[in-house]
Design a protein around this motif. Structure first.
Motif, PDB file in Angstrom:
ATOM      1  N   LYS A 342     -12.896 -24.067   7.550  1.00  0.00           N
ATOM      2  CA  LYS A 342     -12.542 -23.344   8.904  1.00  0.00           C
ATOM      3  C   LYS A 342     -13.686 -24.124   9.625  1.00  0.00           C
ATOM      4  O   LYS A 342     -13.466 -24.007  11.166  1.00  0.00           O
ATOM      5  CB  LYS A 342     -13.076 -21.625   9.250  1.00  0.00           C
ATOM      6  N   GLY A 343     -14.816 -24.767   9.998  1.00  0.00           N
ATOM      7  CA  GLY A 343     -15.708 -25.497  10.279  1.00  0.00           C
ATOM      8  C   GLY A 343     -16.607 -23.702  10.844  1.00  0.00           C
ATOM      9  O   GLY A 343     -17.992 -24.371  11.291  1.00  0.00           O
ATOM     10  N   SER A 344     -16.991 -23.443  10.234  1.00  0.00           N
ATOM     11  CA  SER A 344     -17.996 -21.619  11.159  1.00  0.00           C
ATOM     12  C   SER A 344     -19.586 -21.812   9.182  1.00  0.00           C
ATOM     13  O   SER A 344     -19.071 -21.592   8.583  1.00  0.00           O
ATOM     14  CB  SER A 344     -17.105 -20.527  10.221  1.00  0.00           C
ATOM     15  N   SER A 347     -21.748 -19.180   8.626  1.00  0.00           N
ATOM     16  CA  SER A 347     -20.814 -18.221   8.241  1.00  0.00           C
ATOM     17  C   SER A 347     -21.526 -18.969   6.384  1.00  0.00           C
ATOM     18  O   SER A 347     -21.537 -18.468   5.564  1.00  0.00           O
ATOM     19  CB  SER A 347     -19.604 -17.712   8.118  1.00  0.00           C
ATOM     20  N   ALA A 348     -20.773 -20.695   6.614  1.00  0.00           N
ATOM     21  CA  ALA A 348     -20.717 -20.975   5.242  1.00  0.00           C
ATOM     22  C   ALA A 348     -22.211 -20.620   4.724  1.00  0.00           C
ATOM     23  O   ALA A 348     -22.249 -20.143   3.361  1.00  0.00           O
ATOM     24  CB  ALA A 348     -20.324 -22.068   4.962  1.00  0.00           C
ATOM     25  N   ARG A 349     -22.986 -21.440   5.421  1.00  0.00           N
ATOM     26  CA  ARG A 349     -24.850 -21.140   4.626  1.00  0.00           C
ATOM     27  C   ARG A 349     -25.382 -19.346   4.348  1.00  0.00           C
ATOM     28  O   ARG A 349     -25.823 -19.921   2.838  1.00  0.00           O
ATOM     29  CB  ARG A 349     -25.163 -21.408   5.864  1.00  0.00           C
ATOM     30  N   SER A 350     -24.024 -18.761   5.246  1.00  0.00           N
ATOM     31  CA  SER A 350     -24.489 -17.383   4.953  1.00  0.00           C
ATOM     32  C   SER A 350     -24.096 -17.142   3.081  1.00  0.00           C
ATOM     33  O   SER A 350     -25.146 -16.775   2.307  1.00  0.00           O
ATOM     34  CB  SER A 350     -24.678 -16.410   5.285  1.00  0.00           C
ATOM     35  N   TYR A 351     -23.253 -17.710   2.917  1.00  0.00           N
ATOM     36  CA  TYR A 351     -22.854 -17.230   2.100  1.00  0.00           C
ATOM     37  C   TYR A 351     -22.655 -18.072   0.202  1.00  0.00           C
ATOM     38  O   TYR A 351     -23.267 -17.726  -0.704  1.00  0.00           O
ATOM     39  CB  TYR A 351     -21.742 -17.450   1.973  1.00  0.00           C
ATOM     40  N   TYR A 352     -23.552 -19.374   1.031  1.00  0.00           N
ATOM     41  CA  TYR A 352     -24.077 -20.298  -0.019  1.00  0.00           C
ATOM     42  C   TYR A 352     -25.837 -19.834  -0.147  1.00  0.00           C
ATOM     43  O   TYR A 352     -25.335 -20.108  -1.652  1.00  0.00           O
ATOM     44  CB  TYR A 352     -24.150 -21.589   1.022  1.00  0.00           C
TER      45      TYR A 352
END
Length: 454
Positions: A342-344, A347-352
């Motif tokens: 989604k380009g977020s 947030s993506a890095r936080s979950y990675y």
């Protein structure tokens, strides 16, 4: 009377002294013979040591194991081989009995299981039991890659022979892969801070270098064993076999929570999620007993149907309910992938990162973060030099992928090299006077990078 007591005590002391000297002499003679592989002579002294003074030294059992391995390898008859295998097992058990604080139970049990496996001692079921004993007694220290592979290979042979069903094989596969991943995570956790230290251009101590080298060797070996285990399982776990099998059994098993759980897990793992049987199994499992897994599967189905908001709700629910670190990591990875697409990126890095906290050997996560950093280069930094400096960060993350997951080594190296090619080169660094300086990024990346000091 007093004189007799004194004489008796003196005699006892003399006997004890002589006994101790004999033990020491035999141990010395045994060790010297074993060192030069004169095992026939060594065996003579070994027998005296274990009969009279079995607690004399750990060396007895260390050299004893090598001695019996030699005898097994060179046995002229099957009868002799079996005899020496039994002696080897006796030696290892005595080591565990007399030196428990200097002996890992899993190591001894692995040695015993492997020697039975290699020399075909006992039935397949008995050999299987030898490996199962390791899991039951000391699973946390079941580290031997060869033993892990042998364990699954026996299970696979039993299935090939029709002595055990396919579900048994699937269960053993999950168990062995879980054991391997546990050890991978331990090794990856060991090297993670050392990789960061190295990438910050800090020198490693000799001890740290040794830890790094040993951990990376183990990680490579575990990766090879996982590949071999997957090869053995092969087409037995493909969708074309799983789907008809679960379709056939569904009506009879739809009230069996454990069966539904196993079926859903296997179908999901093999990406057999497009077939209606997957939805039927998940729905039935969720009706009987909602869990982290059912939430994950329902999230996958919602995502396939284009309902991303609902999918994320299910994924987060799954992550909260999941108690197995490796499975929790996969859920976090799914959430991160959804945000990334989604380009977020933040947030993506936080979950990675949450995924890595659960499974440090999940190297693909580093590649994903590197990719997001590279895509953000033009949006971070105040000058062209600083913007291009983001590629150093991306390269660092790509390198980490190959360090914690050897299966990604070549991909990670090529990716890192590509990013470094886009970063400022030596002439740019010299021209800007930036050698050895640190660039801090205030964009979503929020990290800093040290410019190479050529």
């Amino acid at each position: 009377m007093k004189s007799k007591v004194i004489l008796t005590l003196t005699g006892l002391l003399f006997s004890f002294s002589l006994f101790a000297q004999n033990c020491g002499a035999n141990l010395s003679l045994f060790s010297e013979s074993a060192k030069v592989k004169n095992y026939d002579n060594a065996y003579t002294h070994y027998k005296k040591i274990i009969e009279v003074c079995p607690k004399e030294s750990l060396v007895t059992y260390q050299y004893g194991a090598k001695m019996f391995e030699h005898f097994i390898e060179n046995a002229e008859t099957e009868e002799d081989k079996v005899k020496y295998v039994e002696k080897f097992i006796e030696n290892q058990n005595m080591r565990l009995e007399h030196f428990p604080n200097k002996t890992k139970k899993a190591k001894v049990l692995s040695d015993i299981a492997k020697v039975k496996y290699k020399n075909k001692i006992g039935t397949l079921e008995e050999r299987l039991e030898a490996f199962e004993a390791i899991v039951e007694e000391d699973a946390d220290n079941f580290v031997d890659p060869v033993a892990l592979y042998a364990y699954f290979r026996i299970a696979n042979t039993l299935n090939d022979n029709g002595e055990r069903d396919i579900q048994f094989l699937f269960d053993k596969y999950d168990e062995v892969i879980g054991l391997i991943e546990t050890q991978e995570n331990k090794k990856a956790t060991q090297v993670q801070p050392l990789i960061e230290k190295e990438q910050n251009q800090e020198d490693l101590t000799s001890r740290e270098k040794k830890i790094m080298k040993n951990s990376e060797i183990y990680l490579r070996n575990y990766n090879k064993i996982k590949g071999s285990v997957n090869s053995l399982l092969g087409s037995k776990a493909d969708c074309e076999n799983l789907i008809p099998m679960y379709n056939k059994d569904f009506e009879a098993k739809k009230g069996d929570v454990q069966w539904l759980k196993n079926a859903a897990s296997r179908l999901f793992a093999k990406e057999c999620t497009d077939d209606p049987i997957f939805f039927k199994v998940v729905e039935a499992q969720n009706d009987l007993k909602p869990s982290a897994k059912t939430a994950l599967y329902l999230g996958r189905l919602a995502q396939k149907n284009g309902n991303m908001s609902k999918a994320l709700d299910y994924y987060n629910q799954s992550a909260e309910l999941e108690d197995k670190p490796a499975d929790k990591a996969r859920v976090y990875y799914n959430i991160a992938e959804t945000y990334k697409n989604k380009g977020s990126f933040s947030s993506a890095r936080s979950y990675y990162r949450k995924a890595l906290s659960q499974k440090p050997s999940m190297g693909v996560v580093y590649l994903r973060i590197a990719e997001m950093y590279a895509k953000s280069a033009n949006n971070c930094g105040n000058t062209t030099f600083e913007k291009r400096g983001v590629y150093w960060l991306a390269a660092d993350y790509a390198n980490r992928a190959g360090r914690v997951d050897p299966s990604l080594k070549s991909t990670a190296s090529a990716t890192a090299e590509s990013y470094r090619g886009r970063a400022p080169q030596k002439s740019d660094i010299f021209q800007e006077g930036m050698a050895g300086k640190t660039i801090s990024y205030s964009c979503w990346i929020g990290e800093s990078v040290k410019v190479p000091n050529f």
